[in-house]
Scaffold this motif. Structure first.
Motif, PDB file in Angstrom:
ATOM      1  N   UNK A 181       0.814  -1.194   0.014  1.00 47.33           N
ATOM      2  CA  UNK A 181       0.011  -0.112   0.079  1.00 47.33           C
ATOM      3  C   UNK A 181       0.613   1.063   0.176  1.00 47.33           C
ATOM      4  N   UNK A 182       2.076   1.145   0.799  1.00 45.60           N
ATOM      5  CA  UNK A 182       2.752   2.527   1.015  1.00 45.60           C
ATOM      6  C   UNK A 182       3.584   2.901  -0.570  1.00 45.60           C
ATOM      7  N   UNK A 183       3.948   1.771  -1.009  1.00 45.52           N
ATOM      8  CA  UNK A 183       4.635   2.035  -2.242  1.00 45.52           C
ATOM      9  C   UNK A 183       3.645   2.285  -3.474  1.00 45.52           C
ATOM     10  N   UNK A 184       2.502   1.725  -3.592  1.00 44.45           N
ATOM     11  CA  UNK A 184       1.278   2.227  -4.545  1.00 44.45           C
ATOM     12  C   UNK A 184       1.062   3.692  -4.084  1.00 44.45           C
ATOM     13  N   UNK A 185       0.814   3.865  -2.956  1.00 47.63           N
ATOM     14  CA  UNK A 185       0.478   5.521  -2.880  1.00 47.63           C
ATOM     15  C   UNK A 185       1.581   6.601  -3.058  1.00 47.63           C
ATOM     16  N   UNK A 186       2.903   6.001  -2.860  1.00 52.33           N
ATOM     17  CA  UNK A 186       3.968   6.968  -3.549  1.00 52.33           C
ATOM     18  C   UNK A 186       4.040   6.848  -5.008  1.00 52.33           C
ATOM     19  N   UNK A 187       3.503   5.832  -5.562  1.00 49.11           N
ATOM     20  CA  UNK A 187       3.759   5.812  -7.041  1.00 49.11           C
ATOM     21  C   UNK A 187       2.620   6.555  -7.784  1.00 49.11           C
ATOM     22  N   UNK A 225       9.843  12.237   1.608  1.00 51.85           N
ATOM     23  CA  UNK A 225       9.794  11.579   2.798  1.00 51.85           C
ATOM     24  C   UNK A 225       9.071  10.553   3.099  1.00 51.85           C
ATOM     25  N   UNK A 226       8.131  10.425   2.260  1.00 52.69           N
ATOM     26  CA  UNK A 226       7.145   9.184   2.427  1.00 52.69           C
ATOM     27  C   UNK A 226       7.955   8.024   1.974  1.00 52.69           C
ATOM     28  N   UNK A 227       8.409   8.115   0.903  1.00 53.85           N
ATOM     29  CA  UNK A 227       9.276   6.936   0.193  1.00 53.85           C
ATOM     30  C   UNK A 227      10.535   6.506   1.089  1.00 53.85           C
TER      31      UNK A 227
END
Length: 667
Positions: A469-475, A487-489
């Motif tokens: 989820x975190x990766x898809x959100x940052x993508x 910063x999120x990445x």
């Protein structure tokens, strides 16, 4: 020690002193490398052998170290200090045969209590050390010590990848690798030297140099590949159809899950220069390889007969060659996955999964595995075979209790790539209830670095659903990334620093039934108020597939968002049902666990009314699947819905619970 009694003693005795010294140096470098790795694993300290400001030392520590070394290694040979010699010597008038003189101890070479050490004896001493080294090497080879053999083999491999052909031609290791590649061309009759016909154009060639590594990151081979510059080909002139099926990563995990349930070992096979076995029908001409031009015919070109790496039609030609060969010998293709080949013998089954030129296979009957190995070796040249340990970036550990999948080596590589070795660890990949926006007023960051980070993390999600989820959100912000997005990445990398070895566990004793979980985060995107769908599919307790995707519609209720997510999960379940038919399993009424009762009612109710008629038709196929009894929707409590991990961020306690429940663990 009688050195002539060792195997190949004559060959060893013919090595000159320079070669012996080179072997000694290479061996010492390898052993120092091993010591550095053990030291770093034990203490966590980093040893930088190439600092920017030069190597500096603490003088007091060096003096203390030298004092200890003098006490423990006083037998080491020393160079004489000629500055301490006396300039005047008193000589007696009485002639004597010997001159008695007490020399300073600093001028004594070796032990002061030992006898006289002449140059000849010193040379013999060095020879004994060289013989002892060769004896030690022979002993390690005889006892098959894996680590020592790997270190010794790595001594004779180039550790750097050349960027230009001129650099490779100056290194003996890479010259040998290029000659090995051209030898395969000759054995396979890949091309024919000829003059370029009128009206035809020639395609250039290029050398690609790569160091192949094992699952521990140790260089095991210098690989030189000659490729054609396929981007110069024209469609319709140089090639027509180029499609070749490629296995999905879910198919690989499903293969391993089945192997863990049946309890058989999975093996790996690498076809040497696989594309060179495929035949092409088009008329293609390429230039002579750089650095290996024919001196008598420098202007001639090669007409390609086999599929050369880099050509658009090469993957398709190799797949047709391999599939035709396997079908000829009693194998059949999968109904859904055309890269899966099956052969059954009564109750036993033989499975072969192909990913371009990498092949994994296994069987419930050991004799079928041996027959397949012999069959492939007769037709193709194989460069490696053995138990599966590393495949498509996945580290596979097979044991009696099951199979463990991880990517900790890749985690270490990307942390080093982006210089996050000393970054502060984080306990979760994203802050609880964190929602990123476009942040149009934020400061821009380097888009290439940001995209590179996202690409590396997306590849890591092949075995890490905890960061999905975190990766898809940052993508979602790769077009114009801001500081807040970066910063999120970095938070994800901090979490990987905290949990680098987390992976999937496929236990052997778990049952083999298909079930799925579906969930959504209603209006989770603060910018366009769209929801996020999450879903995961299991075979027993083995997590095989998972999804996290932002919905394409704006749901007007949480029920609609859950309905759309359930339809997406159903599509993946249908694919797995069809895939498992080739394995001999026919799953009907597969349970999809949903934590929204209204969604379950919509699936079970075939009547359209005002609350559902606006939903796009493509999402309503889940009703048809329910009526055909392909699936069954079941209510699950929100706390027990593991798909929740794929839709939003959580606090530490809830996050750790979901990670363990979804089927992840540390080795």
């Amino acid at each position: 020690m009688d050195f002539t009694k060792l195997p190949q003693a004559r060959t060893l005795l013919q090595i000159d002193e320079d070669a012996m010294e080179e072997i000694d140096i290479r061996w010492q470098v390898a052993m120092i490398t091993v010591r550095i790795r053990k030291f770093m694993r034990k203490t966590g300290r980093l040893i930088d052998l190439k600092p920017k400001n030069g190597i500096t030392f603490d003088k007091s520590k060096i003096e203390c170290f030298n004092w200890i070394m003098d006490l423990t290694h006083s037998s080491n040979l020393r160079e004489p200090d000629y500055n301490n010699m006396d300039h005047t010597i008193d000589v007696s008038s009485t002639p004597t045969l010997r001159i008695h003189k007490i020399h300073p101890q600093s001028q004594i070479i070796g032990k002061s209590t030992a006898g006289v050490l002449t140059r000849r004896k010193l040379k013999e001493s060095d020879s004994v050390q060289h013989q002892a080294l060769l004896s030690f090497i022979y002993k390690q080879n005889r006892t098959n010590h894996k680590d020592q053999q790997t270190c010794l083999f790595a001594c004779f491999l180039s550790q750097e990848e050349p960027k230009k052909v001129s650099q490779a031609l100056a290194d003996e290791s890479w010259v040998e690798a290029m000659q090995e590649e051209l030898l395969q061309f000759k054995l396979q009759d890949v091309w024919v030297l000829c003059d370029l016909p009128d009206g035809k154009r020639v395609i250039g060639t290029k050398w690609v140099f790569r160091n192949k590594r094992d699952e521990r990151g140790t260089i095991i081979k210098n690989k030189a590949r000659l490729v054609a510059q396929g981007y110069r080909q024209e469609e319709g002139v140089d090639y027509d159809e180029v499609f070749a099926p490629v296995a999905r990563i879910e198919a690989i995990r499903l293969f391993l899950a089945f192997a863990s349930f049946m309890g058989f070992t999975v093996y790996q096979m690498d076809v040497k220069s696989a594309f060179l076995y495929g035949n092409i029908t088009e008329e293609v001409y390429v230039k002579q390889p750089p650095g290996f031009e024919d001196p008598t015919h420098p202007t001639k070109v090669y007409r390609v007969v086999k599929a050369l790496y880099g050509l658009h039609q090469a993957p398709r030609a190799w797949y047709e060659r391999l599939s035709t060969f396997l079908l000829k010998h009693g194998y059949r293709r999968g109904a859904i996955d055309k890269t899966l080949f099956i052969k059954k013998d009564r109750r036993d089954i033989m499975l072969v999964q192909v990913y371009v030129d990498d092949i994994i296979f296994g069987s419930t009957k050991s004799s079928m595995v041996k027959d397949f190995e012999e069959l492939m070796q007769k037709e193709f040249k194989m460069s490696s075979m053995g138990e599966l340990t590393f495949f498509l970036g996945l580290q596979v550990k097979q044991s009696n209790g099951g199979i463990f999948l991880s990517q900790d080596k890749y985690v270490k590589d990307i942390l080093n790539k982006f210089d996050f070795r000393t970054i502060k660890p984080a306990s979760t990949p994203i802050e609880a209830h964190k929602s990123l926006g476009k942040d149009e007023e934020g400061e821009d960051v380097d888009v290439h670095t940001y995209r590179s980070m996202i690409g590396c993390l997306m590849y890591l999600t092949a075995s890490r659903p905890d960061i999905m989820f975190a990766v898809c959100l940052c993508a979602r912000f790769q077009v114009t990334p801001k500081v807040s997005h970066l910063h999120a990445v970095k938070r994800i990398f901090r979490y990987l620093k905290h949990q680098p070895k987390l992976g999937l566990w496929y236990p052997k004793d778990s049952p083999f039934h298909l079930e799925a979980f579906s969930d959504s985060d209603y209006a989770g995107d603060n910018h366009d108020r769209r929801s996020t769908s999450g879903g995961c599919q299991y075979l027993g307790r083995r997590l095989v597939s998972w999804q996290c995707k932002k919905q394409t519609i704006v749901a007007i209720s949480s029920t609609e968002a859950e309905y759309v997510a359930a339809a997406s999960c159903c599509a993946q379940v249908l694919w797995m049902q069809n895939q498992l038919l080739d394995y001999g399993f026919n799953f009907m009424n597969t349970e999809i666990h949903i934590d929204n009762e209204s969604t379950i009612c919509i699936v079970r109710n075939p009547v359209f009314h005002s609350k559902t008629k606006h939903i796009q038709i493509r999402h309503h196929f889940i009703r048809d699947c329910y009526e055909q009894r392909l699936i069954n929707v079941v209510k699950v409590h929100t706390d027990d819905n593991v798909a929740d991990l794929l839709t939003k961020g959580f606090d530490l306690a809830r996050f750790n619970f979901l990670v363990v429940t979804i089927g992840m663990m540390n080795p």
